[in-house]
Write an enzyme that holds these catalytic residues in place. Structure first.
Site, PDB file in Angstrom:
ATOM      1  N   LYS A 141       0.839  -1.212   0.000  1.00  0.00           N
ATOM      2  CA  LYS A 141       0.000   0.000   0.000  1.00  0.00           C
ATOM      3  C   LYS A 141       0.875   1.264   0.000  1.00  0.00           C
ATOM      4  CE  LYS A 141      -3.384  -2.866  -0.021  1.00  0.00           C
ATOM      5  NZ  LYS A 141      -4.312  -3.346   0.965  1.00  0.00           N
TER       6      LYS A 141
HETATM    7  C1  LIG Z   1      -5.286  -4.380   1.389  1.00  0.00           C
HETATM    8  C2  LIG Z   1      -6.751  -4.282   1.347  1.00  0.00           C
HETATM    9  C3  LIG Z   1      -7.565  -4.647   2.430  1.00  0.00           C
HETATM   10  C4  LIG Z   1      -7.077  -5.366   3.642  1.00  0.00           C
HETATM   11  O1  LIG Z   1      -6.003  -4.828   4.263  1.00  0.00           O
HETATM   12  P1  LIG Z   1      -5.035  -5.731   5.165  1.00  0.00           P
HETATM   13  O2  LIG Z   1      -4.231  -4.700   5.874  1.00  0.00           O
HETATM   14  O3  LIG Z   1      -4.232  -6.581   4.230  1.00  0.00           O
HETATM   15  O4  LIG Z   1      -5.873  -6.542   6.085  1.00  0.00           O
HETATM   16  C5  LIG Z   1      -8.930  -4.399   2.326  1.00  0.00           C
HETATM   17  N1  LIG Z   1      -9.471  -3.859   1.235  1.00  0.00           N
HETATM   18  C6  LIG Z   1      -8.738  -3.534   0.162  1.00  0.00           C
HETATM   19  C7  LIG Z   1      -9.405  -2.920  -1.024  1.00  0.00           C
HETATM   20  C8  LIG Z   1      -7.359  -3.749   0.175  1.00  0.00           C
HETATM   21  O5  LIG Z   1      -6.630  -3.444  -0.905  1.00  0.00           O
END
Ligand SMILES: *Cc1c(COP(=O)(O)O)cnc(C)c1O
Length: 378
Positions: A180
């Site tokens: 991210k």
């Molecule tokens: C990464 C992501 C999540 C979940 O995040 P985590 O930190 O991996 O639990 C939820 N929704 C979307 C759209 C994502 O890209």
């Protein structure tokens, strides 16, 4: 292999984590509140609650708005499974509404078709880093008295009509997974302007207990009460120190992501058969992903062939996402399947995510674009 996404960590980040490791507080310490405040200030929200990952953040948000058995929550199919799973955690039913064919963002018209007396909320996903049509979603939510939640896990730093993601919906969820925009290893955050939601979420992520360890120490008190059933969804101080350090670099990261997107856009401009997703003029796209559609009818090469050939050449392309309603769990539990979201389903046959992360070199970006062109033009 050039990955599709990866973290950028520098010496400042390492020092920030190290400093906390030799401090008194590894968890429930001062860095958590400092990171929360920094993110709240950045997105322009009154409150931010930090948790251990984005999925926990989604669950916390669903609990805060009281989703429970019998409730329906409208979600897009073009997302990571956690967006829908959080509704199921609470015993609710995710109802999939199809996406817009140009942007793959939740289509407000399809949302309205799915609303009935069981509907309690809408979760919009700012897919790839582009904000949803939040004005239309807000209008629908207000008209039917629904909660409006943003899964902004792709969109830290994105803007919709001059407003930052994180300050638009009733609650916005972020993830700090290494792919991210900024990372804490694992980590998540919920932002909101509503004090009652923020208070509720603070309890829920700490076993439903009314004070945390540091507050008790400051008050020289052993007394605490568990006032509701909660989880341990806390994040550590060394993760938050990393988050604070990473957040300072976010403007640079965003600039680099947008530069890479502009390069790909230009490289594919005028080529038949490969089309980047449409970017709306009223948004500032944060480019978590760079997604293009590959039209196998125009080319001698379909998406899967392009994917396989790029992977063979060491380019870590990916596909985001398999529509959530097509996963066996959802098909079996909720009796849904192919045909219920035709736009997402046909997009799924065509989409490919190209490498997109701040640390990729110019040479590698050029190489990716060149390989794509060579394969689709051969
Ligand atoms: C990464 C992501 C999540 C979940 O995040 P985590 O930190 O991996 O639990 C939820 N929704 C979307 C759209 C994502 O890209």
């Amino acid at each position: 292999m050039i990955p599709y996404g990866r973290q950028t960590i520098d010496e400042d980040d390492i020092k920030a984590v190290n400093d906390v490791l030799s401090s008194d507080w590894l968890t429930t310490g001062p860095k958590v509140a400092e990171f929360e405040q920094a993110v709240a200030d950045y997105v322009g929200a009154k409150y931010a609650v930090a948790v251990c990952n984005g999925t926990a953040a989604l669950h916390t948000a669903m609990h805060a708005i009281g989703i429970s058995s019998g409730d329906e929550v409208i979600v897009p199919p073009m997302t990571f499974a956690a967006t829908a799973n959080c509704v199921v955690f609470q015993g609710g039913t995710p109802v999939f509404a199809d996406v817009d064919p140009d942007t793959l963002l939740l289509d407000p018209v399809k949302v309205e078709e799915k609303i009935n007396e069981k509907t309690k909320a809408i979760i919009g996903v700012d897919y790839a880093g582009q904000p949803c049509d939040w004005d239309s979603l807000r209008e629908i939510a207000d008209k039917h008295v629904l909660r409006l939640v943003a899964d902004g896990c792709h969109a830290l730093g994105a803007e919709y009509k001059g407003r930052k993601v994180g300050s638009i919906a009733d609650m916005t969820i972020f993830s700090f997974h290494p792919v991210k925009h900024i990372t804490t290893g694992e980590g998540g955050m919920i932002t909101t302007d509503e004090p009652a939601l923020a208070r509720h979420m603070r309890l829920f992520i700490n076993h439903g207990i009314s004070t945390d360890a540091r507050q008790r120490e400051q008050q020289s008190s052993w007394f605490y009460e568990m006032v509701g059933l909660g989880y341990n969804y806390r994040i550590t101080d060394f993760q938050c120190a990393l988050g604070i350090s990473q957040l300072q670099k976010l403007p640079k990261f965003l600039e680099r992501r947008r530069e890479i997107a502009a390069y790909y856009d230009k490289a594919f401009d005028g080529l038949f058969g490969i089309t980047p997703l449409v970017v709306r003029k009223d948004s500032f796209h944060a480019y978590h992903l760079y997604v293009a559609r590959v039209d196998g009818d125009t080319l001698n090469c379909d998406r899967t062939t392009l994917f396989t050939k790029l992977r063979e050449k060491g380019i870590g392309v990916n596909v985001h996402y398999i529509p959530v309603h097509l996963h066996p769990f959802y098909m079996e539990k909720f009796h849904i399947g192919p045909g219920s979201c035709p736009i997402a389903e046909s997009a799924y046959e065509q989409i490919i995510s190209l490498p997109m992360f701040p640390g990729i070199s110019d040479e590698d970006v050029e190489l990716v674009a060149l390989k794509v062109k060579n394969i689709i033009c051969s």
